[in-house]
Design a protein around this motif. Sequence first.
Motif, PDB file in Angstrom:
ATOM      1  N   VAL A 209      -3.981   0.956   8.823  1.00  0.00           N
ATOM      2  CA  VAL A 209      -3.356  -0.143   8.076  1.00  0.00           C
ATOM      3  C   VAL A 209      -2.247  -0.771   8.924  1.00  0.00           C
ATOM      4  O   VAL A 209      -2.105  -1.991   8.971  1.00  0.00           O
ATOM      5  N   ASP A 210      -1.480   0.074   9.603  1.00  0.00           N
ATOM      6  CA  ASP A 210      -0.418  -0.452  10.473  1.00  0.00           C
ATOM      7  C   ASP A 210      -1.008  -1.371  11.538  1.00  0.00           C
ATOM      8  O   ASP A 210      -0.489  -2.456  11.807  1.00  0.00           O
ATOM      9  N   GLU A 211      -2.106  -0.906  12.118  1.00  0.00           N
ATOM     10  CA  GLU A 211      -2.768  -1.697  13.154  1.00  0.00           C
ATOM     11  C   GLU A 211      -3.267  -3.022  12.567  1.00  0.00           C
ATOM     12  O   GLU A 211      -3.015  -4.094  13.117  1.00  0.00           O
ATOM     13  N   ALA A 212      -3.949  -2.916  11.411  1.00  0.00           N
ATOM     14  CA  ALA A 212      -4.493  -4.123  10.764  1.00  0.00           C
ATOM     15  C   ALA A 212      -3.373  -5.102  10.434  1.00  0.00           C
ATOM     16  O   ALA A 212      -3.505  -6.306  10.641  1.00  0.00           O
ATOM     17  N   MET A 234       6.862   4.602   8.589  1.00  0.00           N
ATOM     18  CA  MET A 234       7.075   3.707   7.452  1.00  0.00           C
ATOM     19  C   MET A 234       7.973   2.562   7.910  1.00  0.00           C
ATOM     20  O   MET A 234       9.077   2.796   8.421  1.00  0.00           O
ATOM     21  N   LYS A 235       7.484   1.345   7.721  1.00  0.00           N
ATOM     22  CA  LYS A 235       8.267   0.199   8.154  1.00  0.00           C
ATOM     23  C   LYS A 235       9.273  -0.160   7.061  1.00  0.00           C
ATOM     24  O   LYS A 235       8.895  -0.315   5.896  1.00  0.00           O
ATOM     25  N   ARG A 237      11.602  -1.782   4.428  1.00  0.00           N
ATOM     26  CA  ARG A 237      11.425  -2.881   3.476  1.00  0.00           C
ATOM     27  C   ARG A 237       9.958  -3.180   3.141  1.00  0.00           C
ATOM     28  O   ARG A 237       9.639  -3.460   2.013  1.00  0.00           O
ATOM     29  N   ARG A 238       9.056  -3.093   4.133  1.00  0.00           N
ATOM     30  CA  ARG A 238       7.654  -3.389   3.811  1.00  0.00           C
ATOM     31  C   ARG A 238       6.957  -2.196   3.152  1.00  0.00           C
ATOM     32  O   ARG A 238       6.170  -2.357   2.222  1.00  0.00           O
ATOM     33  N   ASP A 239       7.220  -0.973   3.644  1.00  0.00           N
ATOM     34  CA  ASP A 239       6.457   0.212   3.220  1.00  0.00           C
ATOM     35  C   ASP A 239       7.233   1.050   2.216  1.00  0.00           C
ATOM     36  O   ASP A 239       8.428   1.309   2.395  1.00  0.00           O
ATOM     37  N   HIS A 240       6.517   1.493   1.181  1.00  0.00           N
ATOM     38  CA  HIS A 240       7.155   2.291   0.128  1.00  0.00           C
ATOM     39  C   HIS A 240       6.276   3.487  -0.192  1.00  0.00           C
ATOM     40  O   HIS A 240       5.050   3.379  -0.172  1.00  0.00           O
ATOM     41  N   TRP A 241       6.921   4.614  -0.522  1.00  0.00           N
ATOM     42  CA  TRP A 241       6.138   5.769  -0.962  1.00  0.00           C
ATOM     43  C   TRP A 241       5.761   5.613  -2.420  1.00  0.00           C
ATOM     44  O   TRP A 241       6.594   5.287  -3.254  1.00  0.00           O
TER      45      TRP A 241
END
Length: 651
Positions: A209-212, A234-235, A237-241
């Motif tokens: 997903v990161d690559e995409a 985990m990026k 602000r963009r990524d959340h658990w």
Amino acid sequence: MPEIKSLLKEERVFEPDAAFARQANWNKKTVAEYRKLGATSPKRFWAKMARENVSWFSPWKKVLDWKPPFAKWFVGGKLNVSYNCLDRHLEGENAWRRNKAAIIWEGEPGDSRVITYAELHREVCRFANVMKGLGIKKGDRVALYMPMIPELAIAMLACTRIGATHSIVFGGFSAEALRDRINDAGAKLVVTADGGFRKGEAFPLKPAVDEACKKTPCVENMVVVQRCGNRVSMKRRRDHWWHELMAEASPSCPPAKLDAEHPLFILYTSGTTGKPKGILHTTGGYLTHVTTTAKAIFDLKDSDVFWCTADIGWITGHSYVVYGPLSNGATTVMYEGTPTSPGPDRWWALIEKWGVNILYTAPTAIRTFIRLGDEHPKSHDLSSLRLLGSVGEPINPEAWIWYHRVIGGGRCPIVDTWWQTETGGIMITPLPGAVATKPGSATLPFPGIHAEVLDQEGRPAKAPNGGFLVLQHPWPGMLRGIWGDPKRYREQYWSQYPDTYFAGDGAHRDRRGYFWVMGRIDDEMNISGHRIGTMEVESALVSHRDVAEAAVVGRPDAITGTAIVAFVTQKGGAKAGDALAAALRSHVTKQIGAIARPADIRFTDALPKTRSGKIMRRLLRDVAAGKKTAGDTSTLEDLNVLAALRGDDES
Ligand code: WTA
């Protein structure tokens, strides 16, 4: 049409079992009545099904609005899919289902979860609120790229609760394939997991997903389920658990009152060009179709444990792991891993452990188990099974008989169900309490479905001649279009015969009117029940720097049904051989996914072409299958090319 003449000569007939028929949801009498109604007025039949099987907030004004090739069903009706799959099982006379198992889930390592209807309702409401908090609104698209874990079903239902349109991408697709699908749908949110367990190991998903998402400007947020505990980045602000957001979310969220034609989901499938098609399904018609067929064909009872083995990333999983069973208030099984992990008896152990009553799977799986040996199913108690189903490809009579005898103990009816991503739900199928079966035949259209086999001139093909499988009247679960491409929708499905849906399968009907589906007649292949376009693989191959030209065809395979064979001409300087073949296989895996990896790669100096420059696939198919080439080769530009491919010069 001599090419589409079935070679099958299967004469055995299995009449419906009397005891099964007595308890069936749809017995002979019901089926006869529905067939009559469905034949004279499909609209009245489906309206009756929509009233009886689906709960509506407000009734429709018009059953069908048909402006070929665009259909609208239950126009003006309002409903919510998650309400039908959850809330209505918690209220009134159904309130006893609150604590009934909705999902029995088993992870590959052997961990399990049993989720009741009440609990599933709370989780779905929570995730609906999570999505609202991330700014997701009615009509927004949400991409789901997940393993087979309950959170996938929760995310789907949560989308339907607020009217977001989900687009599930099978976890086996590569980052590139995911990126294209995310962009085509314009998804704002991606829900994924750190990974899933397959073949005894954590199979990472988040890195893909990161690559995409390096090249997906539409994506604003990502929610990540912690499944395997493998390290992920985990990026900010963009990524959340998932677990962090869910802990904060309220477990109540009212279901949106959605229009019957509100877009429910997009699901990409292969086409005859290199670009996958986003098949669009909407709310009211689809739910009517899958709820009705699940109840009638799988004979779902409240006491049943139903297991459809498909991955939710495919249409079979959408319709018969999640929506069909849950809308009926049934108990559905989800299994995360591979069928043979940790041992070749895993499925049979699962059936014994959970007391599965109904098993719905694919011929390719059945053939794999035949090869593994009868001792594995025989070492488990499979006596809970009462009905078996098959889907995804033609089932050869040998596999049918084995399934019936070894898995079904000779007592379970088999429903061989023909349908497609595009049809939304099952179209041609036996009804287990009413229709006699013949191994290898999907038997007859479901009531209200008008299927036919036509010859090139558009006349019904006469036995034993075959032709093209078509649908002559719109049906509620039909695709509403190809996302963003009405022109392709029209050309692909509606241009062969007037106002008639062209399925892309060859078939014939026997004297009793039974349908025998023989498989794709276009440039699509069916590999282990997965559709792959020859063009998709070809465009992946030619994107490799050493490839000048590629042609891809299918050849028969005893286990996977079809195997992919690629004929490749390499660029000057590149060396043909095992090293290049291996590089090309991994290149295709990277471009599309492992399901598209060619079984054979054959290097050649030139490809056989007609004078107008079209690759002669029929010839290549014969070469790939090792057959002597039949038919007319006079249009071949260079007969030597063919001889070289076949290895004639060696013999
Ligand atoms: C094939 C899967 C023969 C067919 C639900 C169709 C079948 C394609 C059967 C759709 C069956 C599916 N007998 N062939 N019972 N069921 N097929 O879109 O070629 O993944 O066109 O949908 O699978 O595959 P799809």
